[in-house]
Design a protein around this motif. Structure first.
Motif, mmCIF file in Angstrom:
data_model
loop_
_atom_site.group_PDB
_atom_site.id
_atom_site.type_symbol
_atom_site.label_atom_id
_atom_site.label_comp_id
_atom_site.label_asym_id
_atom_site.label_seq_id
_atom_site.Cartn_x
_atom_site.Cartn_y
_atom_site.Cartn_z
ATOM 1 N N ASP A 157 -32.999 -16.204 -26.061
ATOM 2 C CA ASP A 157 -32.506 -15.190 -25.118
ATOM 3 C C ASP A 157 -31.879 -15.823 -23.881
ATOM 4 O O ASP A 157 -30.870 -15.332 -23.358
ATOM 5 C CB ASP A 157 -33.651 -14.271 -24.688
ATOM 6 C CG ASP A 157 -34.134 -13.374 -25.822
ATOM 7 O OD1 ASP A 157 -33.398 -13.228 -26.821
ATOM 8 O OD2 ASP A 157 -35.256 -12.841 -25.713
ATOM 9 N N ARG A 158 -32.477 -16.925 -23.420
ATOM 10 C CA ARG A 158 -32.001 -17.577 -22.194
ATOM 11 C C ARG A 158 -30.561 -18.044 -22.321
ATOM 12 O O ARG A 158 -29.793 -18.018 -21.361
ATOM 13 C CB ARG A 158 -32.931 -18.757 -21.868
ATOM 14 C CG ARG A 158 -32.789 -19.307 -20.468
ATOM 15 C CD ARG A 158 -34.011 -20.116 -20.067
ATOM 16 N NE ARG A 158 -34.059 -21.434 -20.664
ATOM 17 C CZ ARG A 158 -35.063 -21.875 -21.434
ATOM 18 N NH1 ARG A 158 -36.086 -21.078 -21.735
ATOM 19 N NH2 ARG A 158 -35.044 -23.094 -21.922
ATOM 20 N N PHE A 159 -30.190 -18.459 -23.519
ATOM 21 C CA PHE A 159 -28.842 -19.000 -23.715
ATOM 22 C C PHE A 159 -27.967 -18.100 -24.585
ATOM 23 O O PHE A 159 -26.930 -18.536 -25.083
ATOM 24 C CB PHE A 159 -28.936 -20.413 -24.304
ATOM 25 C CG PHE A 159 -29.655 -21.370 -23.401
ATOM 26 C CD1 PHE A 159 -29.081 -21.791 -22.212
ATOM 27 C CD2 PHE A 159 -30.932 -21.810 -23.707
ATOM 28 C CE1 PHE A 159 -29.752 -22.651 -21.352
ATOM 29 C CE2 PHE A 159 -31.610 -22.678 -22.852
ATOM 30 C CZ PHE A 159 -31.018 -23.093 -21.668
ATOM 31 N N HIS A 160 -28.412 -16.852 -24.759
ATOM 32 C CA HIS A 160 -27.612 -15.842 -25.452
ATOM 33 C C HIS A 160 -27.164 -16.309 -26.841
ATOM 34 O O HIS A 160 -25.993 -16.156 -27.225
ATOM 35 C CB HIS A 160 -26.384 -15.457 -24.603
ATOM 36 C CG HIS A 160 -26.727 -15.144 -23.181
ATOM 37 N ND1 HIS A 160 -26.541 -16.030 -22.142
ATOM 38 C CD2 HIS A 160 -27.285 -14.029 -22.625
ATOM 39 C CE1 HIS A 160 -26.945 -15.490 -21.011
ATOM 40 N NE2 HIS A 160 -27.399 -14.274 -21.258
ATOM 41 N N LEU A 161 -28.096 -16.888 -27.579
ATOM 42 C CA LEU A 161 -27.753 -17.413 -28.900
ATOM 43 C C LEU A 161 -27.655 -16.306 -29.955
ATOM 44 O O LEU A 161 -27.005 -16.483 -30.985
ATOM 45 C CB LEU A 161 -28.787 -18.451 -29.346
ATOM 46 C CG LEU A 161 -28.926 -19.695 -28.452
ATOM 47 C CD1 LEU A 161 -29.956 -20.655 -29.032
ATOM 48 C CD2 LEU A 161 -27.582 -20.395 -28.273
ATOM 49 N N GLY A 162 -28.340 -15.202 -29.703
ATOM 50 C CA GLY A 162 -28.261 -14.085 -30.634
ATOM 51 C C GLY A 162 -29.039 -14.326 -31.922
ATOM 52 O O GLY A 162 -30.013 -15.078 -31.964
ATOM 53 N N THR A 163 -28.569 -13.710 -32.987
ATOM 54 C CA THR A 163 -29.213 -13.817 -34.300
ATOM 55 C C THR A 163 -28.711 -15.072 -35.024
ATOM 56 O O THR A 163 -27.523 -15.398 -34.937
ATOM 57 C CB THR A 163 -28.884 -12.575 -35.155
ATOM 58 O OG1 THR A 163 -29.297 -11.409 -34.442
ATOM 59 C CG2 THR A 163 -29.585 -12.627 -36.494
#
Length: 202
Positions: free
Chosen positions: A182-188
């Motif tokens: 979540d911190r680096f917006h990596l997603g699925t």
């Protein structure tokens, strides 16, 4: 004398056949059960010496494979043929079953984290990204049962400076991978797979 010699020859041949059958039975690569199989998606391939792609399989005990994956072999070759040549990726390897699947109080145990992996490298399996966490061999504790070793591949957002914070760097265990994602917006994950093994003495 000839009948006796023929008898011993026949017995010797039968023993060799039986021994080969036992070895073949032990070296059967068993696929994961239905529940664990659902984790494998997207075509991510994980290659170890002699074993080939271990995705969605149990590591067999024959030929000391469980010992060698725990004690000898370095990081596996990782391939993702669907990789976009214009994108970078993040690869994470974790053990969600630390110290055991029945009591995973230290999940997730981080075994490997690599960022800035080019799509071209994923197609060849020759990863040259930036290592956030060095590869730790799968080493399930004795009598802890089977452990899953999971590989998750994410697209790395452009201009995102992905890193581990000091608390994460201090320990490989009890890693909150969801917070990291979540911190680096990596997603699925674009792809994921896993293999299962246990301590080679068990």
């Amino acid at each position: 004398m000839m009948p006796l010699a023929s008898y011993f020859l026949a017995v010797s041949f039968l023993l060799i056949v039986l021994q080969d059958s036992v070895i073949m039975e032990e070296c059967t690569f068993r696929k994961l059960d239905r529940e664990d199989k659902t984790f494998c998606r997207g075509g991510l391939e994980i290659f170890y010496p002699e074993l080939g792609d271990v995705g969605c399989t149990y590591i067999p005990k024959c030929n000391a494979y469980r010992k060698r994956i725990s004690k000898e072999w370095i990081s596996p070759e990782v391939k993702y043929q669907q990789a976009d040549m214009n994108k970078k990726y993040v690869l994470i390897m974790v053990d969600p079953d630390a110290p055991s699947r029945s009591n995973p109080m230290y999940r997730f145990w981080r075994h490997w984290a690599v960022i800035d992996i080019s799509g071209a490298d994923l197609k060849t399996g020759n990863l040259k990204g930036h290592i956030l966490a060095d590869y730790l061999r799968p080493t399930p504790p004795p009598e802890s049962g089977y452990h899953r070793y999971q590989f998750l591949l994410y697209e790395q957002p452009a201009h995102e400076d992905v890193s581990l914070n000091p608390d994460e760097t201090a320990s490989s265990g009890s890693w909150n991978i969801n917070n990291f994602v979540d911190r680096f917006h990596l997603g699925t994950p674009v792809a994921s797979t896993q293999f299962v093994t246990k301590n080679y003495h068990d």
